[in-house]
Design an enzyme around this catalytic site. Structure first.
Site, PDB file in Angstrom:
ATOM      1  N   ASN A   1      -2.005   0.380   6.697  1.00  0.00           N
ATOM      2  CA  ASN A   1      -1.445  -0.878   7.439  1.00  0.00           C
ATOM      3  C   ASN A   1      -0.600  -1.569   6.284  1.00  0.00           C
ATOM      4  O   ASN A   1      -0.513  -3.082   6.254  1.00  0.00           O
ATOM      5  CB  ASN A   1      -2.551  -1.638   7.874  1.00  0.00           C
ATOM      6  CG  ASN A   1      -3.601  -2.251   6.717  1.00  0.00           C
ATOM      7  OD1 ASN A   1      -3.499  -1.926   5.631  1.00  0.00           O
ATOM      8  ND2 ASN A   1      -4.638  -2.780   7.357  1.00  0.00           N
TER       9      ASN A   1
ATOM     10  N   LYS B   1       0.763  -1.262  -0.103  1.00  0.00           N
ATOM     11  CA  LYS B   1      -0.256  -0.018  -0.065  1.00  0.00           C
ATOM     12  C   LYS B   1       0.844   1.186  -0.115  1.00  0.00           C
ATOM     13  O   LYS B   1       1.887   1.162   0.357  1.00  0.00           O
ATOM     14  CB  LYS B   1      -0.826  -0.106   1.149  1.00  0.00           C
ATOM     15  CG  LYS B   1      -1.829  -1.015   0.982  1.00  0.00           C
ATOM     16  CD  LYS B   1      -3.088  -1.029   2.318  1.00  0.00           C
ATOM     17  CE  LYS B   1      -3.948  -1.892   2.295  1.00  0.00           C
ATOM     18  NZ  LYS B   1      -5.080  -1.950   3.469  1.00  0.00           N
TER      19      LYS B   1
ATOM     20  N   HIS C   1      -2.016  -5.477   1.559  1.00  0.00           N
ATOM     21  CA  HIS C   1      -3.508  -5.904   1.266  1.00  0.00           C
ATOM     22  C   HIS C   1      -2.910  -7.627   0.841  1.00  0.00           C
ATOM     23  O   HIS C   1      -2.066  -7.844   0.264  1.00  0.00           O
ATOM     24  CB  HIS C   1      -4.283  -5.324   0.150  1.00  0.00           C
ATOM     25  CG  HIS C   1      -5.478  -6.178  -0.241  1.00  0.00           C
ATOM     26  ND1 HIS C   1      -6.498  -6.339   0.329  1.00  0.00           N
ATOM     27  CD2 HIS C   1      -5.522  -7.293  -1.319  1.00  0.00           C
ATOM     28  CE1 HIS C   1      -7.394  -7.346  -0.133  1.00  0.00           C
ATOM     29  NE2 HIS C   1      -6.569  -7.885  -1.251  1.00  0.00           N
TER      30      HIS C   1
ATOM     31  N   GLU D   1      -9.620 -10.813  -7.620  1.00  0.00           N
ATOM     32  CA  GLU D   1      -8.823  -9.755  -7.313  1.00  0.00           C
ATOM     33  C   GLU D   1      -7.499  -9.894  -8.296  1.00  0.00           C
ATOM     34  O   GLU D   1      -6.987  -8.990  -8.917  1.00  0.00           O
ATOM     35  CB  GLU D   1      -8.279  -9.665  -5.878  1.00  0.00           C
ATOM     36  CG  GLU D   1      -9.310  -9.198  -4.818  1.00  0.00           C
ATOM     37  CD  GLU D   1      -8.712  -9.373  -3.254  1.00  0.00           C
ATOM     38  OE1 GLU D   1      -9.679  -9.113  -2.561  1.00  0.00           O
ATOM     39  OE2 GLU D   1      -7.653  -9.774  -3.126  1.00  0.00           O
TER      40      GLU D   1
ATOM     41  N   THR E   1      -4.979  -7.021  10.807  1.00  0.00           N
ATOM     42  CA  THR E   1      -5.529  -6.011  10.195  1.00  0.00           C
ATOM     43  C   THR E   1      -5.058  -4.541  10.857  1.00  0.00           C
ATOM     44  O   THR E   1      -4.427  -3.710  10.224  1.00  0.00           O
ATOM     45  CB  THR E   1      -7.103  -5.702   9.870  1.00  0.00           C
ATOM     46  OG1 THR E   1      -7.398  -7.058   9.177  1.00  0.00           O
ATOM     47  CG2 THR E   1      -7.377  -4.712   9.286  1.00  0.00           C
TER      48      THR E   1
ATOM     49  N   PHE F   1     -15.691   3.109   7.104  1.00  0.00           N
ATOM     50  CA  PHE F   1     -14.335   3.772   6.729  1.00  0.00           C
ATOM     51  C   PHE F   1     -13.948   3.783   5.143  1.00  0.00           C
ATOM     52  O   PHE F   1     -12.843   4.115   4.794  1.00  0.00           O
ATOM     53  CB  PHE F   1     -13.194   2.699   7.424  1.00  0.00           C
ATOM     54  CG  PHE F   1     -13.450   1.271   7.065  1.00  0.00           C
ATOM     55  CD1 PHE F   1     -12.745   0.551   5.970  1.00  0.00           C
ATOM     56  CD2 PHE F   1     -13.984   0.299   8.047  1.00  0.00           C
ATOM     57  CE1 PHE F   1     -13.273  -0.806   5.809  1.00  0.00           C
ATOM     58  CE2 PHE F   1     -14.443  -0.872   7.623  1.00  0.00           C
ATOM     59  CZ  PHE F   1     -13.888  -1.494   6.638  1.00  0.00           C
TER      60      PHE F   1
ATOM     61  N   ARG G   1      -1.348 -14.408   4.312  1.00  0.00           N
ATOM     62  CA  ARG G   1      -2.194 -13.682   5.340  1.00  0.00           C
ATOM     63  C   ARG G   1      -1.490 -13.803   6.808  1.00  0.00           C
ATOM     64  O   ARG G   1      -1.182 -13.002   7.647  1.00  0.00           O
ATOM     65  CB  ARG G   1      -3.371 -14.321   5.666  1.00  0.00           C
ATOM     66  CG  ARG G   1      -4.484 -14.104   4.313  1.00  0.00           C
ATOM     67  CD  ARG G   1      -5.037 -12.917   4.090  1.00  0.00           C
ATOM     68  NE  ARG G   1      -5.659 -12.230   5.355  1.00  0.00           N
ATOM     69  CZ  ARG G   1      -6.470 -11.170   5.559  1.00  0.00           C
ATOM     70  NH1 ARG G   1      -6.679 -10.438   4.319  1.00  0.00           N
ATOM     71  NH2 ARG G   1      -7.227 -10.799   6.457  1.00  0.00           N
TER      72      ARG G   1
ATOM     73  N   ARG H   1       2.880  -6.221   8.835  1.00  0.00           N
ATOM     74  CA  ARG H   1       2.167  -5.175   9.589  1.00  0.00           C
ATOM     75  C   ARG H   1       2.622  -4.754  11.095  1.00  0.00           C
ATOM     76  O   ARG H   1       2.897  -3.495  11.214  1.00  0.00           O
ATOM     77  CB  ARG H   1       0.704  -5.620   9.707  1.00  0.00           C
ATOM     78  CG  ARG H   1      -0.198  -5.493   8.348  1.00  0.00           C
ATOM     79  CD  ARG H   1      -1.436  -5.861   8.223  1.00  0.00           C
ATOM     80  NE  ARG H   1      -2.246  -5.590   7.368  1.00  0.00           N
ATOM     81  CZ  ARG H   1      -3.544  -6.170   6.608  1.00  0.00           C
ATOM     82  NH1 ARG H   1      -3.855  -7.249   7.598  1.00  0.00           N
ATOM     83  NH2 ARG H   1      -3.960  -5.720   5.887  1.00  0.00           N
TER      84      ARG H   1
ATOM     85  N   TYR I   1     -12.331  -2.399  -3.650  1.00  0.00           N
ATOM     86  CA  TYR I   1     -12.816  -2.448  -2.307  1.00  0.00           C
ATOM     87  C   TYR I   1     -14.507  -2.383  -2.337  1.00  0.00           C
ATOM     88  O   TYR I   1     -15.001  -2.149  -1.096  1.00  0.00           O
ATOM     89  CB  TYR I   1     -12.130  -1.479  -1.406  1.00  0.00           C
ATOM     90  CG  TYR I   1     -10.926  -1.765  -1.115  1.00  0.00           C
ATOM     91  CD1 TYR I   1     -10.908  -2.894  -0.210  1.00  0.00           C
ATOM     92  CD2 TYR I   1      -9.835  -0.997  -1.367  1.00  0.00           C
ATOM     93  CE1 TYR I   1      -9.441  -3.282   0.524  1.00  0.00           C
ATOM     94  CE2 TYR I   1      -8.358  -1.285  -0.802  1.00  0.00           C
ATOM     95  CZ  TYR I   1      -8.255  -2.566   0.155  1.00  0.00           C
ATOM     96  OH  TYR I   1      -6.925  -2.591   0.424  1.00  0.00           O
TER      97      TYR I   1
HETATM   98  N1  UDP Z   1     -10.082  -0.804   7.272  1.00  0.00           N
HETATM   99  C1  UDP Z   1     -10.008   0.453   8.059  1.00  0.00           C
HETATM  100  N2  UDP Z   1     -10.545   0.643   9.196  1.00  0.00           N
HETATM  101  C2  UDP Z   1     -11.521  -0.612   9.874  1.00  0.00           C
HETATM  102  C3  UDP Z   1     -11.085  -1.769   9.112  1.00  0.00           C
HETATM  103  C4  UDP Z   1     -10.675  -1.941   7.870  1.00  0.00           C
HETATM  104  O1  UDP Z   1      -9.262   1.364   7.555  1.00  0.00           O
HETATM  105  O2  UDP Z   1     -11.775  -0.547  11.031  1.00  0.00           O
HETATM  106  C5  UDP Z   1      -9.089  -0.733   6.020  1.00  0.00           C
HETATM  107  C6  UDP Z   1      -7.739  -1.520   6.409  1.00  0.00           C
HETATM  108  O3  UDP Z   1      -7.000  -0.620   5.544  1.00  0.00           O
HETATM  109  C7  UDP Z   1      -8.012  -2.908   5.899  1.00  0.00           C
HETATM  110  C8  UDP Z   1      -9.178  -2.608   4.810  1.00  0.00           C
HETATM  111  O4  UDP Z   1      -9.833  -1.561   5.393  1.00  0.00           O
HETATM  112  O5  UDP Z   1      -6.685  -3.449   5.402  1.00  0.00           O
HETATM  113  C9  UDP Z   1      -9.802  -3.920   4.605  1.00  0.00           C
HETATM  114  O6  UDP Z   1     -10.333  -4.640   5.684  1.00  0.00           O
HETATM  115  P1  UDP Z   1     -10.413  -5.980   5.984  1.00  0.00           P
HETATM  116  O7  UDP Z   1     -11.301  -6.221   6.993  1.00  0.00           O
HETATM  117  O8  UDP Z   1     -10.801  -6.876   4.699  1.00  0.00           O
HETATM  118  O9  UDP Z   1      -8.986  -6.190   6.267  1.00  0.00           O
HETATM  119  P2  UDP Z   1      -7.691  -6.993   5.664  1.00  0.00           P
HETATM  120  O10 UDP Z   1      -8.213  -8.278   4.898  1.00  0.00           O
HETATM  121  O11 UDP Z   1      -6.872  -5.998   4.707  1.00  0.00           O
HETATM  122  O12 UDP Z   1      -6.879  -7.373   6.792  1.00  0.00           O
END
Ligand code: UDP
Length: 141
Positions: free
Chosen positions: A114, A11, A117, A128, A93, A59, A87, A104, A51
């Site tokens: 963070n 990112k 992705h 994707e 996250t 958010f 992952r 992370r 997204y």
């Molecule tokens: N995100 C955020 N605030 C939140 C939850 C998610 O900004 O409270 C953002 C964060 O950058 C995250 C992305 O949205 O990576 C996608 O969320 P997801 O739950 O899919 O998390 P990931 O799969 O990226 O761990």
């Protein structure tokens, strides 16, 4: 375990920190291969499309603003159990909750910025990958 492909995005925060190589090294050291990659600036429409599943979340606008705030490094990783492996390497996250030694935990500042992705399941990985890479640009080996 089966050979899988997953979509990874480094990112804008991590690209700005100049740690693309350090992050890619973690994937390579874990046995994942980069089979497609490019540095790109997402348009608002591209980021919103990517997204779309989060469109109703509070958010969403901040997430899209962040994802277009600078270039991102999109890549396809291939290897045994690539989706879960990626992952695990990424960590939770919220970097404050991410395990020590994860990407992370080491490179991210906050839940919004963070660092990476990664696709969360086989179905999302397929969608994707197709979103960013037409099949002709994937180099399996
Ligand atoms: N995100 C955020 N605030 C939140 C939850 C998610 O900004 O409270 C953002 C964060 O950058 C995250 C992305 O949205 O990576 C996608 O969320 P997801 O739950 O899919 O998390 P990931 O799969 O990226 O761990």
């Amino acid at each position: 375990m089966a050979i899988e492909r997953t979509l990874s995005i480094i990112k804008p925060d991590a690209v700005a920190k100049n740690v693309i190589g350090q992050i890619v090294s973690r994937f390579e050291n874990a046995g994942l291969k980069v089979v497609a990659a490019r540095l790109t600036q997402l348009s608002r429409a591209e980021a919103e499309g990517f997204y779309a599943v989060h469109a109703a979340r509070p958010f969403f606008k901040d997430l899209v603003d962040f994802m277009i705030s600078g270039p991102v490094f999109v890549q396809v990783l291939e290897g045994e159990g690539a989706i879960l492996k990626n992952r695990d390497l990424m960590g939770a996250t919220d970097p404050k909750k991410a395990e020590k030694g994860t990407i992370r935990a080491d490179f991210a500042e906050s839940i919004d910025a963070n660092a990476v992705h990664g696709s969360d399941a086989a179905e999302t990985a397929a969608v994707e990958i197709a979103y960013f890479f037409p099949a002709l640009n994937v180099y399996s080996r």
